[in-house]
Design a protein around this motif. Structure first.
Motif, PDB file in Angstrom:
ATOM      1  N   TRP A  58      50.351  37.010  41.193  1.00 37.62           N
ATOM      2  CA  TRP A  58      50.446  38.387  41.647  1.00 37.62           C
ATOM      3  C   TRP A  58      51.443  39.045  40.709  1.00 37.62           C
ATOM      4  O   TRP A  58      52.622  38.707  40.735  1.00 37.62           O
ATOM      5  CB  TRP A  58      50.913  38.383  43.096  1.00 37.62           C
ATOM      6  N   ASP A 108      44.818  39.776  40.686  1.00 39.99           N
ATOM      7  CA  ASP A 108      45.388  40.186  41.972  1.00 39.99           C
ATOM      8  C   ASP A 108      45.319  41.715  42.086  1.00 39.99           C
ATOM      9  O   ASP A 108      44.836  42.391  41.179  1.00 39.99           O
ATOM     10  CB  ASP A 108      46.819  39.630  42.096  1.00 39.99           C
ATOM     11  N   ILE A 109      45.830  42.252  43.184  1.00 34.88           N
ATOM     12  CA  ILE A 109      45.602  43.662  43.526  1.00 34.88           C
ATOM     13  C   ILE A 109      45.894  44.699  42.440  1.00 34.88           C
ATOM     14  O   ILE A 109      45.396  45.800  42.519  1.00 34.88           O
ATOM     15  CB  ILE A 109      46.365  44.063  44.808  1.00 34.88           C
ATOM     16  N   ILE A 132      40.377  39.954  43.259  1.00 41.00           N
ATOM     17  CA  ILE A 132      40.664  39.924  44.697  1.00 41.00           C
ATOM     18  C   ILE A 132      39.999  41.134  45.352  1.00 41.00           C
ATOM     19  O   ILE A 132      39.833  42.175  44.713  1.00 41.00           O
ATOM     20  CB  ILE A 132      42.200  39.975  44.906  1.00 41.00           C
ATOM     21  N   TRP A 149      48.023  47.572  51.786  1.00 38.97           N
ATOM     22  CA  TRP A 149      48.430  47.899  50.419  1.00 38.97           C
ATOM     23  C   TRP A 149      48.003  49.284  49.927  1.00 38.97           C
ATOM     24  O   TRP A 149      48.780  49.978  49.282  1.00 38.97           O
ATOM     25  CB  TRP A 149      47.977  46.811  49.436  1.00 38.97           C
ATOM     26  N   TRP A 187      37.938  36.441  45.451  1.00 35.08           N
ATOM     27  CA  TRP A 187      38.720  35.958  46.595  1.00 35.08           C
ATOM     28  C   TRP A 187      39.000  37.112  47.528  1.00 35.08           C
ATOM     29  O   TRP A 187      39.387  38.183  47.102  1.00 35.08           O
ATOM     30  CB  TRP A 187      39.971  35.194  46.176  1.00 35.08           C
ATOM     31  N   ASP A 245      41.045  38.781  50.512  1.00 29.68           N
ATOM     32  CA  ASP A 245      42.399  38.670  51.060  1.00 29.68           C
ATOM     33  C   ASP A 245      42.599  39.645  52.222  1.00 29.68           C
ATOM     34  O   ASP A 245      41.795  40.549  52.453  1.00 29.68           O
ATOM     35  CB  ASP A 245      43.403  38.973  49.932  1.00 29.68           C
ATOM     36  N   MET A 246      43.679  39.443  52.941  1.00 29.15           N
ATOM     37  CA  MET A 246      44.169  40.379  53.970  1.00 29.15           C
ATOM     38  C   MET A 246      43.152  40.593  55.089  1.00 29.15           C
ATOM     39  O   MET A 246      43.133  41.632  55.742  1.00 29.15           O
ATOM     40  CB  MET A 246      44.506  41.739  53.315  1.00 29.15           C
ATOM     41  N   PHE A 296      49.907  46.115  58.265  1.00 30.86           N
ATOM     42  CA  PHE A 296      51.336  46.394  58.073  1.00 30.86           C
ATOM     43  C   PHE A 296      51.836  47.332  59.174  1.00 30.86           C
ATOM     44  O   PHE A 296      52.965  47.256  59.606  1.00 30.86           O
ATOM     45  CB  PHE A 296      51.603  47.025  56.706  1.00 30.86           C
ATOM     46  N   ARG A 319      40.903  34.232  52.681  1.00 26.79           N
ATOM     47  CA  ARG A 319      42.138  33.793  53.298  1.00 26.79           C
ATOM     48  C   ARG A 319      41.890  33.519  54.784  1.00 26.79           C
ATOM     49  O   ARG A 319      42.116  32.432  55.264  1.00 26.79           O
ATOM     50  CB  ARG A 319      43.257  34.813  53.112  1.00 26.79           C
ATOM     51  N   TRP A 331      41.481  29.404  50.570  1.00 27.47           N
ATOM     52  CA  TRP A 331      42.695  28.826  50.023  1.00 27.47           C
ATOM     53  C   TRP A 331      43.722  28.808  51.147  1.00 27.47           C
ATOM     54  O   TRP A 331      43.532  29.466  52.163  1.00 27.47           O
ATOM     55  CB  TRP A 331      43.158  29.551  48.773  1.00 27.47           C
ATOM     56  N   ASP A 386      49.780  31.784  51.758  1.00 24.14           N
ATOM     57  CA  ASP A 386      51.087  31.975  51.134  1.00 24.14           C
ATOM     58  C   ASP A 386      52.080  30.855  51.457  1.00 24.14           C
ATOM     59  O   ASP A 386      53.006  31.029  52.241  1.00 24.14           O
ATOM     60  CB  ASP A 386      51.680  33.312  51.576  1.00 24.14           C
ATOM     61  N   PHE A 427      53.524  29.557  46.325  1.00 29.14           N
ATOM     62  CA  PHE A 427      53.352  31.014  46.177  1.00 29.14           C
ATOM     63  C   PHE A 427      54.713  31.722  46.244  1.00 29.14           C
ATOM     64  O   PHE A 427      55.173  32.297  45.278  1.00 29.14           O
ATOM     65  CB  PHE A 427      52.406  31.525  47.272  1.00 29.14           C
ATOM     66  N   HIS A 477      49.091  29.572  41.616  1.00 24.55           N
ATOM     67  CA  HIS A 477      49.268  30.976  42.012  1.00 24.55           C
ATOM     68  C   HIS A 477      50.686  31.194  42.524  1.00 24.55           C
ATOM     69  O   HIS A 477      51.256  30.310  43.149  1.00 24.55           O
ATOM     70  CB  HIS A 477      48.252  31.332  43.107  1.00 24.55           C
TER      71      HIS A 477
HETATM   72  O1  MIG Z   1      50.648  41.030  51.198  1.00 16.56           O
HETATM   73  O2  MIG Z   1      47.599  40.498  46.814  1.00 16.56           O
HETATM   74  O3  MIG Z   1      47.900  35.651  50.220  1.00 16.56           O
HETATM   75  O4  MIG Z   1      47.715  35.335  47.453  1.00 16.56           O
HETATM   76  O5  MIG Z   1      48.897  37.313  45.858  1.00 16.56           O
HETATM   77  C1  MIG Z   1      50.392  40.141  50.173  1.00 16.56           C
HETATM   78  C2  MIG Z   1      48.915  40.050  46.859  1.00 16.56           C
HETATM   79  C3  MIG Z   1      48.988  40.278  49.709  1.00 16.56           C
HETATM   80  C4  MIG Z   1      48.552  37.911  49.937  1.00 16.56           C
HETATM   81  C5  MIG Z   1      47.829  36.752  49.357  1.00 16.56           C
HETATM   82  C6  MIG Z   1      48.401  36.426  48.009  1.00 16.56           C
HETATM   83  C7  MIG Z   1      48.305  37.619  47.102  1.00 16.56           C
HETATM   84  C8  MIG Z   1      49.019  38.805  47.743  1.00 16.56           C
HETATM   85  N1  MIG Z   1      48.463  39.078  49.069  1.00 16.56           N
END
Ligand code: MIG
Length: 727
Positions: A210, A238-239, A275, A312, A346, A348-349, A355, A445, A458, A461, A494, A519
């Motif tokens: 990341w 990543d993002i 991602i 995010w 991948w 994620d979230m 949040f 995730r 995977w 974190d 991580f 990672h």
């Molecule tokens: O709030 O995209 O588990 O692998 O690098 C963190 C940023 C968001 C969580 C993932 C992680 C990734 C990260 N994401």
């Protein structure tokens, strides 16, 4: 033997893919008792904009609700455990292989700290086996198919008792009985459908972090590997590759002419793996947002307006992936990246992480206005602090989200554990349509049983903590039990700062996991191998992974196609051996080898228990090794920082290729065999083109035999040139 019981009106999860007639009699089992619930089954209804009070279980007065607004549980099951009783399963969770002695919750959560007191991680994997229920030491499996929260008190409250509590709502319970631990797993796997199979290149080494922000960052990573002769097949994005964290966009400044860049990487045998996050940014003119609004594809509030959360991208809506139409729509968006040449993703979230919820944030800001800095006392200060610290993932906020499910509105807490599953299913189903010939890499995730058909996972974190190497190992068999075969942890950790020795030790386990990815989080110490001094050891260990590829791919495919586990705890393999059942830091990795990685800092070796005589190969690389035969029993085995321990079972073989810089370069036509031959050793090897769908054993199996005089015979689909290692 499987018995199925339906309680109330379950929401279909599609975890089970075969038709099993439900028991018509009232719930009655010898192995487990129903303490509460059952009878006239708790019924759940509810319509957005209508009567949310309908969530009270039938026959239960509103007065008995908990203050949090939750109705009493749908059911409580208990079973007595014998003194030696063990509990296996529950997929992705912390602590040991034997789950006894802790309480676990299936409640998919975004947890960046996998510490010992945690009860749930990202997945909900409600399958377990009780081995030793009192009084008759019974063995049975249970699968609680439910999208809502389920609690597994595995001897936490009372060491001699397992208590399973299913929170409000209908559910289906499967009881599996008969045979060994392995038999029960096989039977379970046979009803949940075949595990996801990635392309073969996804068994190569992947580098991720990341913080890689632009094409040049990625180029630098590739160069770092190629220049040092360290194999690499993928770099993860990543993002930061997105524009404003908007799904299915690529930032033009950082990645100009993205399709050309994908191609440039492909020429170097590198696959880019972007991602995708669950939340869709609220922004006028952003087509994903606009289409979603137009068609009502986002999750709602009770009044039918779109639910607003913060992740995010800032304020987002969540695609309502439980609805087949919305799921199809969201899945089709992956096409933007597929068209650019991307072959892996991948997700994620997708717990979904939250949040904050917009409505709650508004409340908090209103409340904050009432605080007067001049007159603030400590109590108020702490309140203020707590308000801001506890914005994320509040159960109260999740309960304000509504989904459309088969035409009815369903409140989120009832299906919370199905969300990540269905997001990844959206992608998996889309890939079957958009890429019918070619496999696409996909892992998630958050997950639920059933998602194992669409993608891998995977382990989330973790941290650069030595204890997390062991946790990585211990999670493998429980995930395999639940069908998750394509999996691995963030190698090196991580969160937190890694060290060179930790990186090496972690890789020494990671070379065996199907997903092998380094990672780390932004702000932590960088951990690409070239950040460290001993490049040669990294080259040799990662090279060993590539040498092991014919074996690992074969073992993965046999487990996927045969509904078996790839990683088994000793207890599953030597059920008669009480000592083996105590061993929680060694695993069978496929049929031929036992692995026993070193997971303590500064250790120059470790204790290993051998249930039977085995041959130890101490490997410093694909062709630098020594070997010795060790009798059954306890041993202290040396393993220097650059050495991997591989224990070969009697009359088994391990095919090794020459290491290569990338998976497609591995030449499986010339194999060296690790061996421990007493009479005759046999290996059944699977191989295929690594990319086509429609995988089957037929036409893909090769049998390799080696007898004690050193004669080798090969028959079947392939005819590799084989030789035995000299040691
Ligand atoms: O709030 O995209 O588990 O692998 O690098 C963190 C940023 C968001 C969580 C993932 C992680 C990734 C990260 N994401």
């Amino acid at each position: 033997m499987i018995r199925k019981y339906i309680f109330g009106e379950p929401i279909e999860t599609d975890a089970v893919v075969v038709q099993i007639p439900a028991e018509t009699k009232k719930f009655a089992e010898d192995c487990i008792r129903l303490e509460e619930g059952g009878g006239p089954c708790p019924r759940v209804s509810g319509t957005a904009g209508g009567d949310t009070e309908g969530w009270v279980a039938e026959g239960v007065s509103a007065g008995s609700r908990t203050p949090a607004g939750q109705a009493p549980p749908a059911a409580v099951f208990t079973c007595r455990l014998s003194d030696a009783g063990r509990i296996y399963g529950l997929g992705e969770n912390i602590r040991g292989i034997n789950k006894r002695g802790w309480i676990y919750e299936s409640n998919c959560s975004d947890v960046p700290n996998h510490t010992e007191e945690k009860r749930s991680l990202y997945g909900a994997h409600n399958f377990l086996i009780v081995d030793g229920a009192a009084p008759a030491a019974r063995r049975f499996g249970l699968f609680i198919d439910a999208g809502q929260k389920v609690t597994f008190d595995c001897g936490y409250t009372d060491r001699r008792r397992l208590t399973i509590t299913v929170s409000e709502g209908g559910f289906t319970l499967y009881v599996l009985e008969g045979g060994s631990l392995q038999d029960i797993v096989r039977e379970f796997r046979s009803i949940i459908g075949r595990s996801y199979i990635p392309p073969k290149w996804a068994f190569g080494y992947g580098q991720s972090r990341w913080g890689y922000k632009c094409a040049d960052d990625v180029r630098g990573v590739v160069r770092g590997h190629r220049e040092n002769g360290v194999p690499l097949d993928s770099v993860y994005m990543d993002i930061d590759y997105m524009e404003g964290y908007k799904d299915f966009t690529v930032n033009e400044e950082r990645f100009p002419d993205f399709p050309a860049f994908v191609e440039e990487m492909r020429e170097q045998h590198i696959h880019l793996v972007p991602i995708i996050d669950a939340g869709v940014k609220i922004e006028e003119g952003y087509p994903v947002y606009e289409e979603g609004i137009e068609n009502g594809y986002f999750c709602k509030n009770e009044d039918g307006t779109e639910f607003v959360g913060g992740v995010w991208p800032g304020r987002v809506h969540f695609p309502d992936v439980l609805d087949p139409e919305a799921r199809k729509w969201f899945g089709n968006w992956y096409r933007v990246l597929l068209d650019a040449g991307v072959e892996g993703f991948w997700n994620d979230m997708n717990e979904p992480a939250l949040f904050y919820a917009e409505k709650h944030l508004e409340e908090i800001f209103e409340e904050i206005k009432t605080f007067d800095r001049e007159k603030l006392n400590i109590g108020q200060l702490l309140t203020l602090q707590a308000r801001l610290m506890n914005l994320a993932a509040r159960p109260e906020d999740y309960r304000t989200i509504w989904h459309r499910y088969h035409g009815k509105m369903v409140r989120h807490d009832r299906v919370h554990n199905l969300y990540g599953y269905n997001m990844t299913r959206a992608a998996g189903e889309a890939f079957a349509r958009l890429s019918p010939e070619k496999r696409i890499l996909l892992f998630s995730r958050s997950s639920y049983i059933g998602m194992h058909r669409y993608g891998g996972i995977w382990m989330g974190d973790n941290h650069s903590w030595w204890s997390h190497i062991l946790m990585n190992l211990q999670m493998l068999p429980s995930l395999n039990m639940c069908g998750f075969l394509y999996t691995g942890a963030d190698l090196g950790g991580f969160g937190s700062n890694t060290t060179e020795d930790m990186m090496l030790r972690w890789l020494e386990l990671g070379i065996f996991t199907p997903l092998m990815r380094n990672h780390s989080a932004i702000g932590t110490r960088r951990q690409e191998f070239y950040q460290f001094g001993d490049k040669e050891s990294f080259r040799n260990i990662i090279g060993l992974r590539y040498a092991l590829l014919p074996y690992l791919y074969s073992e993965f495919m046999k487990a996927a196609l045969g509904g078996d586990m790839m990683f088994m705890p000793p207890a599953f393999v030597w059920p008669e051996d009480e000592t083996a059942a105590q061993v929680e830091d060694q695993l069978m990795a496929g049929e031929s080898i036992m692995i026993a990685p070193v997971y303590r800092q500064n250790a120059e070796g470790r204790y290993v228990y051998l249930p039977e005589t085995m041959k130890l190969y101490r490997m410093r690389g694909a062709d630098d090794m020594d070997a010795e035969i060790l009798p059954a029993g306890h041993h202290y085995v040396k393993a220097a920082l650059n050495e991997v321990l591989i224990f070969v079972r009697a009359d088994r073989l391990v095919p090794l290729a020459e290491p290569a810089e990338y998976v497609d370069g591995v030449d499986a036509s010339k194999l060296t065999l690790l061996h421990y031959i007493r009479e005759e050793a046999v290996y059944e090897m699977y191989d295929d083109d690594g990319i086509s769908r429609g995988e089957t054993m037929e036409g893909h199996m090769t049998e390799i035999r080696a007898d004690k005089d050193g004669r080798i015979r090969v028959s079947g689909a392939a005819s590799p040139e084989c030789r035995l290692t000299d040691v």
